[in-house]
Every structure is written in structure tokens, then in C-alpha cells.
Design a protein around this motif. Structure first.
Motif, PDB file in Angstrom:
ATOM      1  N   THR A  50       0.828  -1.216   0.000  1.00 52.57           N
ATOM      2  CA  THR A  50       0.000   0.000   0.000  1.00 52.57           C
ATOM      3  C   THR A  50       0.853   1.252   0.000  1.00 52.57           C
ATOM      4  O   THR A  50       0.624   2.176  -0.795  1.00 52.57           O
ATOM      5  CB  THR A  50      -0.956  -0.001   1.198  1.00 52.57           C
ATOM      6  N   HIS A 127     -10.400  -0.199   4.317  1.00 53.33           N
ATOM      7  CA  HIS A 127      -9.219  -0.091   3.449  1.00 53.33           C
ATOM      8  C   HIS A 127      -9.767   0.247   2.064  1.00 53.33           C
ATOM      9  O   HIS A 127      -9.798  -0.588   1.159  1.00 53.33           O
ATOM     10  CB  HIS A 127      -8.456  -1.415   3.435  1.00 53.33           C
ATOM     11  N   GLN A 130      -8.031  -0.500  -1.390  1.00 52.12           N
ATOM     12  CA  GLN A 130      -7.977  -1.931  -1.712  1.00 52.12           C
ATOM     13  C   GLN A 130      -9.310  -2.386  -2.285  1.00 52.12           C
ATOM     14  O   GLN A 130      -9.357  -3.128  -3.275  1.00 52.12           O
ATOM     15  CB  GLN A 130      -7.624  -2.752  -0.470  1.00 52.12           C
TER      16      GLN A 130
END
Length: 292
Positions: A50, A127, A130
Motif C-alpha cells: 500500500t 481499506h 484496496q
């Protein structure tokens, strides 16, 4: 000022625009759209994909990126997170990308309205980038026709911010989501729940495998990871010749989450997810820094 704390911060139209921009960035090198922008990354938890993906995305768009290591910041000297954030914002960055162990932190900082906040993962709840890159990967695979497709999320769902964000976004986009896990790994949810993957494998179009996080559970569920893998590892024997898209947010625990053989199988798009993550995060930065 717009933030990305969760995918609900984006309208349906913004998500459509974001997916279109990500596809454009993937197949056509962009101009330096953010050449006058400054971003700060603030990661209170370890991250490989990330953090590096955000940095690559920003630099491909021409932005400058400064990484602050919280282990060496004044938060270790007793300064509050809010004061650290306020001091960083006094330097007038265009956005701050944050990862934190607590669910509420990105929203708390966004509510201060000092700089655009981008959630790079918080607690077990959100998240968003994602979820967006997983959506983009599925959209590409199914030529945009994802409505009505069924996704099985397999593994330690209750501990996973990837699963939590994915459930909210994918159901919003018209996909069916089923949960496959032992009961202690299962969150409270109205979604269909199964302990045995074989019960639903003939009904799914996508399997999203998750990292087994046995260390997050105080009471032992399995004797070891090998015992877990017997039930939930995605293997060639388990998948057979079924035309199922296989995803995983990483890091993959080989032969526990997914077998070595399946990681080499063309149905597995783990590395494609990593590649797509750069383009989706480029699109997120463009949306927040320019379009919003």
C-alpha cells in the motif's frame, strides 16, 4: 475539501469516473497532473504494497511525496496524534495518506478539515483503496459486467479491513457476497455464511482469499496453520477446472491461503491486483487533488 475515509465518501458517479481514469492511466502514460502537489504518508502500521503503491502512484503523476516515520516522530515524545497532524498540515500539504491500527483515526483527522485525508487502512473496518482496486480488477476481468456476480470471501473475515471495505463496496455495486470461514472468523452479518467452501464453490464467480491471522485470536481455533489450510487453502484440487477468478490482497501465506500451484494459475490475479493498485490510487489522487 474531500476525503477518502471509506468508499461511501465517493458518489456512484465519482467511482465511475475513478474506474475510467484508472483504465486510462493503465494503458496510456499520464501527463504530470499533480506536478505542483505535495503528499505526506503517515503509516503507523507496517506496509509494503500500500505505501509503495501510493508513492509510485503519486510520483507517476508528478507529485512530491514525504514519508514521516511515526516511530521517530514526536508522537513518541508524548505529542498527541491530532497535534502531530496539525503540525504537518501547517506545512500546507495537499493531502495526507494515513494507516493506523484504530478504526476511528482517519475520520477524526478528516473532521479537523486541515488537509485532504486518504485512508490507507485503519483497524479492521476500512481499506477503501484496496476495495476500489479489487473492484477495478473484477470490472476488467468481467468486461464491466459485474452486477449479479457472486464473490466468496474466504478466511479471517472478522479481522480483515479488506473484507469489511469490500463487502460494503461490492454489494453497493450489485454483486452478491457470501462469507466462508470458521465461526470464530465470521463477523456479525446478514450475508450468507458457510463454514465449508465446497458448499458454495459451484455458485461463485470470484474467490477473495484472505490472510489467515491466527495471531489475532486469543483462543486457539486450529492447532496450527497446516490444520487451517486443510479446510481453507485454495488449491488446484479444490478449484478443479472451474472458471473462478482468484484474488488476494496480500501478503499471501503460501500453501496456507493459496497453494503454490494456484499462485501460478492464470485464474489467480494477485499480481494484477498489485499492478492495478497503482492505477487506481493514481485515479484516487487525481479525484481528490484536482477534480474535487
Amino acid at each position: 475539501m474531500q476525503h477518502l475515509v471509506d468508499t461511501y465518501d465517493f458518489t456512484d458517479q465519482q467511482i465511475e469516473n475513478l474506474l475510467r481514469d484508472a483504465k486510462k492511466f493503465k494503458y496510456q502514460k499520464p501527463i504530470q497532473l499533480l506536478r505542483d502537489k505535495l503528499l505526506i504518508t503517515l503509516f503507523f502500521e507496517n506496509s509494503t504494497r500500500t505505501r509503495s503503491s501510493f508513492e509510485v502512484a503519486a510520483k507517476r503523476l508528478g507529485a512530491a511525496v514525504v514519508h514521516l516515520d511515526p516511530s521517530r516522530s514526536s508522537t513518541k515524545k508524548g505529542e498527541t496524534l491530532e497535534d502531530t497532524f496539525a503540525n504537518l498540515c501547517a506545512m500546507e500539504p495537499d493531502g495526507i495518506i494515513i494507516r493506523h491500527a484504530e478504526n476511528e483515526v482517519p475520520k477524526q483527522l478528516a473532521d479537523m478539515e486541515l488537509s485532504s485525508v486518504i485512508n490507507a487502512g485503519a483497524g479492521n473496518y476500512a481499506h477503501p483503496t484496496q476495495a476500489l482496486l479489487d473492484l477495478f480488477t473484477m470490472m476488467e476481468h468481467f468486461d464491466g459486467e459485474i452486477e449479479g456476480k457472486t464473490v466468496a470471501i474466504v478466511g479471517d473475515i472478522v479481522s480483515s479491513r479488506v473484507a469489511s471495505s469490500g463487502i460494503r463496496l461490492l454489494t453497493r455495486m450489485g454483486m452478491n457476497v457470501v462469507l466462508v470461514a470458521p465461526k470464530p472468523f465470521m463477523p456479525e452479518s446478514d450475508l450468507p455464511q458457510y463454514e465449508n467452501l465446497d458448499e458454495v464453490i459451484d455458485k461463485v464467480d470470484v474467490i477473495m482469499s484472505l490472510r489467515a491471522q491466527l495471531e489475532r485470536h486469543a483462543t486457539p481455533i486450529f492447532d496450527d496453520y497446516e490444520a487451517y489450510a486443510k479446510h481453507y487453502c485454495i488449491t488446484k484440487e479444490r478449484l478443479g477446472e472451474r472458471n473462478i477468478l482468484l484474488l488476494h490482497p496480500g501478503p499471501v501465506m503460501r500453501n496456507i491461503d493459496i497453494s503454490d500451484e494456484m499462485l501460478e494459475d492464470p485464474r489467480c490475479k494477485v499480481l494484477e491486483q498489485v499492478k492495478n493498485g497503482v492505477y487506481v490510487r493514481m485515479a484516487v489522487l487525481k479525484l481528490l487533488m484536482l477534480d474535487a
